[in-house]
Design a protein around this motif. Structure first.
Motif, PDB file in Angstrom:
ATOM      1  N   ALA A  69       6.699  -3.926   5.534  1.00  0.00           N
ATOM      2  CA  ALA A  69       6.948  -2.656   4.823  1.00  0.00           C
ATOM      3  C   ALA A  69       6.590  -1.850   6.599  1.00  0.00           C
ATOM      4  CB  ALA A  69       5.886  -1.424   4.677  1.00  0.00           C
ATOM      5  N   GLY A  70       5.966  -3.053   7.356  1.00  0.00           N
ATOM      6  CA  GLY A  70       4.826  -2.305   8.988  1.00  0.00           C
ATOM      7  C   GLY A  70       6.086  -3.457   9.833  1.00  0.00           C
TER       8      GLY A  70
ATOM      9  N   GLU B 173       4.084  -7.185  -4.401  1.00  0.00           N
ATOM     10  CA  GLU B 173       3.512  -6.694  -3.690  1.00  0.00           C
ATOM     11  C   GLU B 173       3.166  -7.438  -2.147  1.00  0.00           C
ATOM     12  OE1 GLU B 173       0.017  -6.214  -5.807  1.00  0.00           O
ATOM     13  OE2 GLU B 173       0.763  -4.810  -7.783  1.00  0.00           O
ATOM     14  N   THR B 174       2.559  -8.174  -2.628  1.00  0.00           N
ATOM     15  CA  THR B 174       2.469  -9.266  -0.932  1.00  0.00           C
ATOM     16  C   THR B 174       4.061  -9.267   0.121  1.00  0.00           C
ATOM     17  OG1 THR B 174       1.320 -10.614  -2.393  1.00  0.00           O
ATOM     18  CG2 THR B 174       1.699 -10.938  -0.003  1.00  0.00           C
TER      19      THR B 174
ATOM     20  N   ARG C 218      -8.440  -8.014  -1.180  1.00  0.00           N
ATOM     21  CA  ARG C 218      -7.053  -8.071  -1.041  1.00  0.00           C
ATOM     22  C   ARG C 218      -6.190  -7.319  -0.228  1.00  0.00           C
ATOM     23  NH1 ARG C 218      -3.739  -6.906  -6.519  1.00  0.00           N
ATOM     24  NH2 ARG C 218      -1.601  -7.212  -5.702  1.00  0.00           N
ATOM     25  N   TRP C 219      -7.658  -6.121  -0.303  1.00  0.00           N
ATOM     26  CA  TRP C 219      -7.205  -4.791   0.698  1.00  0.00           C
ATOM     27  C   TRP C 219      -7.871  -4.584   1.483  1.00  0.00           C
ATOM     28  CZ3 TRP C 219      -3.447  -2.785  -1.042  1.00  0.00           C
ATOM     29  CH2 TRP C 219      -2.837  -2.647  -2.790  1.00  0.00           C
TER      30      TRP C 219
ATOM     31  N   ALA D 150      14.476  -3.727  -2.497  1.00  0.00           N
ATOM     32  CA  ALA D 150      15.166  -4.023  -3.375  1.00  0.00           C
ATOM     33  C   ALA D 150      15.273  -5.563  -3.419  1.00  0.00           C
ATOM     34  CB  ALA D 150      16.643  -4.019  -3.750  1.00  0.00           C
ATOM     35  N   LYS D 151      14.969  -5.858  -1.715  1.00  0.00           N
ATOM     36  CA  LYS D 151      15.303  -7.030  -1.269  1.00  0.00           C
ATOM     37  C   LYS D 151      13.923  -7.423  -1.253  1.00  0.00           C
ATOM     38  CE  LYS D 151      15.359  -9.928   3.082  1.00  0.00           C
ATOM     39  NZ  LYS D 151      15.388  -9.926   4.806  1.00  0.00           N
ATOM     40  N   ALA D 152      12.842  -7.867  -1.582  1.00  0.00           N
ATOM     41  CA  ALA D 152      11.252  -7.263  -1.897  1.00  0.00           C
ATOM     42  C   ALA D 152      11.183  -8.502  -3.312  1.00  0.00           C
ATOM     43  CB  ALA D 152      10.003  -6.823  -1.810  1.00  0.00           C
TER      44      ALA D 152
END
Length: 365
Positions: free
Chosen positions: A80-81, A73-74, A127-128, A12-14
């Motif tokens: 997340a890490g 996504e970015t 990108r990945w 939600a924050k992202a």
């Protein structure tokens, strides 16, 4: 485009940050209390919105444009890490939605490579491959990482970067190691085939021919890949001057492509037939095979156009009567290769032209 299977305060924050909204403006857009959004922001992955609110967040993300999705996504990957969940560190690596986006991007890379849109393909792969480290990934992530490395190898091969730390060979070796670790024999064998192609393109014809010969009977490969290996045995032999033997080997591969219903491979085989017959001095047969290749295969991609144009030019320049026509076609092929960054093809064309100039100088004297 990103999808979220289960929202937490982190996602939600992202989304709020991707939309470039304040906490208050985000709450108003969702029709929720500011206190609810503030709770998500403080607890992040340790809290989950109610099911009806999950649906509201789904709608907000679904209505966002592509730029918002990319920022989402970015941001989510970066966040997340480093968050803590219930007092423990979250293991870095892809989240559920990232697996889906990664797989979708690899499908787009395949299409981009088929069209020789190398810049776009490179941006997707970088990108990945730049986002994760192999040791951080579970099996699903490792599989996608291996596919990405293999496709990067294809990209480098088309561009003509065959050896070195940023080469096709290096990427193929990395991908092969991953698929060996995952115990996926078919993918390992496919990488062996790709490495053999890179070996041939580097000029090591005998080594490539031996590798192709082994892979032509390797049950780990599909029938189509085994037929390709047989065809490429013939290619390597023809480049080494063994034109009659090469023709016999190619004929067997061509029958396989016909039985498998693979028109593009069948067309490519006739193109290689033409070059083998040209090497043997049988120009009439070379022209027949070129005509078959041109009428039976699609010429939609720049690579296909360059390959067939170069092959026809190669045959034409052999005959003094059509030498100038051949040189004009070489120029045409070179322009297409340069425009689309086909480095190996461009170097091959330049080598053919040098051979023509040497032959002309020798005749002149």
């Amino acid at each position: 485009m990103a999808t979220v299977h289960k929202w937490t305060g982190l996602e939600a924050k992202a989304l709020r940050l991707a939309l470039r909204l304040s906490v208050r403006a985000f709450a108003e857009r969702l029709g929720l209390a500011v206190a609810t959004v503030s709770k998500w922001e403080s607890k992040l992955a340790a809290t989950e919105p109610r099911p009806d609110t999950q649906a509201i967040l789904d709608t907000a993300l679904g209505r966002a444009d592509a730029a918002v999705h990319l920022r989402f996504e970015t941001l989510l990957s970066e966040m997340a890490g480093s968050v803590a969940t219930a007092g423990r560190r979250v293991t870095p690596g892809p989240r559920a939605w990232e697996y889906e986006s990664w797989a979708d991007d690899l499908d787009r890379v395949v299409v981009a490579l088929s069209r020789q849109d190398f810049a776009f393909a490179d941006s997707l792969l970088t990108r990945w491959l730049g986002r994760f480290k192999a040791h951080e990934l579970d099996e699903k992530g490792l599989y996608l990482f291996g596919r990405s490395s293999a496709l990067l190898g294809d990209l480098k091969r088309y561009q003509g970067t065959l050896v070195g730390p940023l080469s096709a060979q290096h990427s193929y070796v990395d991908a092969r190691a991953i698929f060996a670790q995952l115990d996926i024999p078919r993918r390992v064998a496919q990488l062996d085939l790709s490495l053999a192609v890179a070996t041939e393109m580097s000029g090591k014809l005998e080594s490539a021919a031996r590798a192709y010969q082994t892979l032509a009977s390797d049950d780990r490969l599909s029938a189509r890949d085994r037929a390709r290996a047989r065809l490429w045995v013939g290619t390597a032999l023809s480049k080494g001057g063994e034109h009659e033997y090469a023709t016999r080997v190619m004929r067997a591969a061509t029958r396989s492509f016909e039985e498998l219903g693979e028109p593009e491979d069948w067309s490519a085989a006739h193109q290689k037939f033409a070059l083998a017959r040209r090497g043997a001095g049988d120009l009439a047969a070379a022209y027949r095979y070129l005509d078959v290749a041109q009428t039976s295969g699609a010429l939609e991609s720049p690579m296909q156009r360059v390959q067939l144009t170069t092959a026809r030019a190669h045959v034409l320049r052999t005959d003094p009567a059509t030498r100038e026509d051949g040189l004009r076609l070489l120029d045409e092929a070179a322009r297409i290769a340069a425009r689309f960054g086909l480095g190996h093809q461009l170097r091959s064309i330049e080598a053919i032209r040098r051979t023509c100039e040497d032959a002309f100088t020798s005749t002149d004297h």
